[in-house]
Design a protein around this motif. Structure first.
Motif, mmCIF file in Angstrom:
data_model
loop_
_atom_site.group_PDB
_atom_site.id
_atom_site.type_symbol
_atom_site.label_atom_id
_atom_site.label_comp_id
_atom_site.label_asym_id
_atom_site.label_seq_id
_atom_site.Cartn_x
_atom_site.Cartn_y
_atom_site.Cartn_z
ATOM 1 N N THR A 36 -11.340 -2.863 -13.502
ATOM 2 C CA THR A 36 -10.277 -2.688 -12.513
ATOM 3 C C THR A 36 -9.348 -3.895 -12.504
ATOM 4 O OG1 THR A 36 -11.468 -3.724 -10.687
ATOM 5 C CG2 THR A 36 -11.837 -1.359 -11.050
ATOM 6 N N ALA A 37 -8.234 -3.726 -11.828
ATOM 7 C CA ALA A 37 -7.282 -4.825 -11.672
ATOM 8 C C ALA A 37 -7.911 -5.996 -10.927
ATOM 9 C CB ALA A 37 -6.040 -4.336 -10.936
ATOM 10 N N ASN A 38 -8.952 -5.721 -10.131
ATOM 11 C CA ASN A 38 -9.666 -6.777 -9.390
ATOM 12 C C ASN A 38 -10.780 -7.420 -10.207
ATOM 13 O OD1 ASN A 38 -8.125 -6.423 -7.068
ATOM 14 N ND2 ASN A 38 -9.463 -4.794 -6.319
ATOM 15 N N SER A 43 -19.059 2.225 -14.506
ATOM 16 C CA SER A 43 -19.325 3.092 -15.652
ATOM 17 C C SER A 43 -19.752 4.474 -15.188
ATOM 18 C CB SER A 43 -20.398 2.480 -16.554
ATOM 19 O OG SER A 43 -21.625 2.376 -15.864
ATOM 20 N N GLY A 44 -19.757 5.399 -16.137
ATOM 21 C CA GLY A 44 -20.198 6.756 -15.871
ATOM 22 C C GLY A 44 -20.560 7.451 -17.167
ATOM 23 N N CYS A 45 -21.360 8.506 -17.043
ATOM 24 C CA CYS A 45 -21.748 9.305 -18.206
ATOM 25 C C CYS A 45 -21.525 10.771 -17.869
ATOM 26 C CB CYS A 45 -23.206 9.069 -18.577
ATOM 27 S SG CYS A 45 -24.397 9.519 -17.293
ATOM 28 N N ASN A 46 -21.448 11.611 -18.893
ATOM 29 C CA ASN A 46 -21.300 13.028 -18.612
ATOM 30 C C ASN A 46 -22.641 13.604 -18.177
ATOM 31 O OD1 ASN A 46 -21.965 12.629 -21.425
ATOM 32 N ND2 ASN A 46 -21.313 14.699 -21.915
ATOM 33 N N VAL A 47 -22.560 14.567 -17.253
ATOM 34 C CA VAL A 47 -23.745 15.198 -16.672
ATOM 35 C C VAL A 47 -23.518 16.704 -16.667
ATOM 36 C CG1 VAL A 47 -25.210 15.400 -14.616
ATOM 37 C CG2 VAL A 47 -24.184 13.185 -15.206
ATOM 38 N N GLU A 48 -24.364 17.431 -17.385
ATOM 39 C CA GLU A 48 -24.266 18.887 -17.459
ATOM 40 C C GLU A 48 -25.264 19.531 -16.500
ATOM 41 O OE1 GLU A 48 -23.084 19.007 -22.205
ATOM 42 O OE2 GLU A 48 -25.093 19.642 -21.604
ATOM 43 N N ASN A 49 -25.128 20.838 -16.319
ATOM 44 C CA ASN A 49 -26.125 21.587 -15.556
ATOM 45 C C ASN A 49 -26.254 22.982 -16.144
ATOM 46 O OD1 ASN A 49 -24.410 23.526 -13.989
ATOM 47 N ND2 ASN A 49 -23.529 21.613 -13.219
ATOM 48 N N ALA A 50 -27.199 23.760 -15.629
ATOM 49 C CA ALA A 50 -27.499 25.074 -16.189
ATOM 50 C C ALA A 50 -26.328 26.038 -16.097
ATOM 51 C CB ALA A 50 -28.728 25.664 -15.506
ATOM 52 N N ALA A 51 -25.374 25.790 -15.205
ATOM 53 C CA ALA A 51 -24.188 26.638 -15.111
ATOM 54 C C ALA A 51 -23.138 26.158 -16.108
ATOM 55 C CB ALA A 51 -23.636 26.623 -13.688
ATOM 56 N N MET A 66 -15.898 3.836 -9.164
ATOM 57 C CA MET A 66 -14.866 2.847 -8.864
ATOM 58 C C MET A 66 -14.329 3.036 -7.444
ATOM 59 S SD MET A 66 -11.107 2.402 -10.663
ATOM 60 C CE MET A 66 -10.497 3.922 -9.925
ATOM 61 N N VAL A 67 -14.013 4.263 -7.090
ATOM 62 C CA VAL A 67 -13.487 4.542 -5.750
ATOM 63 C C VAL A 67 -14.536 4.213 -4.692
ATOM 64 C CG1 VAL A 67 -12.659 6.380 -4.216
ATOM 65 C CG2 VAL A 67 -11.787 6.220 -6.557
ATOM 66 N N LEU A 68 -15.781 4.576 -4.945
ATOM 67 C CA LEU A 68 -16.866 4.242 -4.027
ATOM 68 C C LEU A 68 -16.991 2.736 -3.850
ATOM 69 C CD1 LEU A 68 -19.245 5.251 -2.296
ATOM 70 C CD2 LEU A 68 -20.657 5.128 -4.353
ATOM 71 N N GLY A 69 -16.710 1.991 -4.929
ATOM 72 C CA GLY A 69 -16.761 0.530 -4.883
ATOM 73 C C GLY A 69 -15.552 -0.110 -4.222
ATOM 74 N N GLY A 70 -14.578 0.715 -3.817
ATOM 75 C CA GLY A 70 -13.424 0.196 -3.102
ATOM 76 C C GLY A 70 -12.228 -0.153 -3.962
#
Length: 139
Positions: A36-38, A43-51, A66-70
């Motif tokens: 971020t600029a700060n 990080s994140g990864c892709n997460v699939e499901n049965a649908a 990132m948004v959760l972290g402010g």
């Protein structure tokens, strides 16, 4: 921390996220890491499901973190996947990245060997629609 050290750290963070992806249906692992600029990292990864094909892209997971972290401004984002072809963000993720980008935001497309291509937000999504297109004063 130097730019090279920071780039290495972001690449390794994206790679670690990719290796933790939950992809029992496509078996297509993707990871993403954001600076971020700060100066914070997410990080994140892709997460699939049965649908299948419902699921969450790596970029969307990193942005949510990132948004959760402010934070709300991406300086750099690294996206990594396996294979010979470039693993670029899907259309939906391009728009998600755009929401939290500036003209200086860089998108780094990686393979297991490192960064393969770096693009500005405008190169990745030219003539994009963003928050400034909305007249939030109207209504």
């Amino acid at each position: 921390m130097s730019n090279i050290e920071q780039s290495t750290e972001l690449f390794e963070l994206a790679q670690s996220a990719m290796n933790k992806a939950y992809v029992p249906y496509s078996r297509f692992h993707v990871g993403a890491a954001i600076l971020t600029a700060n100066g914070k990292l997410y990080s994140g990864c892709n997460v699939e499901n049965a649908a299948f094909p419902e699921g969450t892209c790596a970029e969307a997971g990193a942005i949510a973190s990132m948004v959760l972290g402010g934070d709300t401004l991406i300086k750099d984002i690294y996206v990594i996947g396996k294979g010979e072809e470039l693993v670029t963000p899907c259309g939906g993720c391009r728009q998600k990245i755009r929401e939290f980008s500036s003209a200086d935001t860089m998108i780094h497309i990686c393979g297991e060997d490192g960064v393969r291509k770096s693009l500005t937000m405008n190169e990745l999504l030219p003539f994009s629609f963003g928050p400034e297109n909305l007249d939030l004063q109207a209504g």
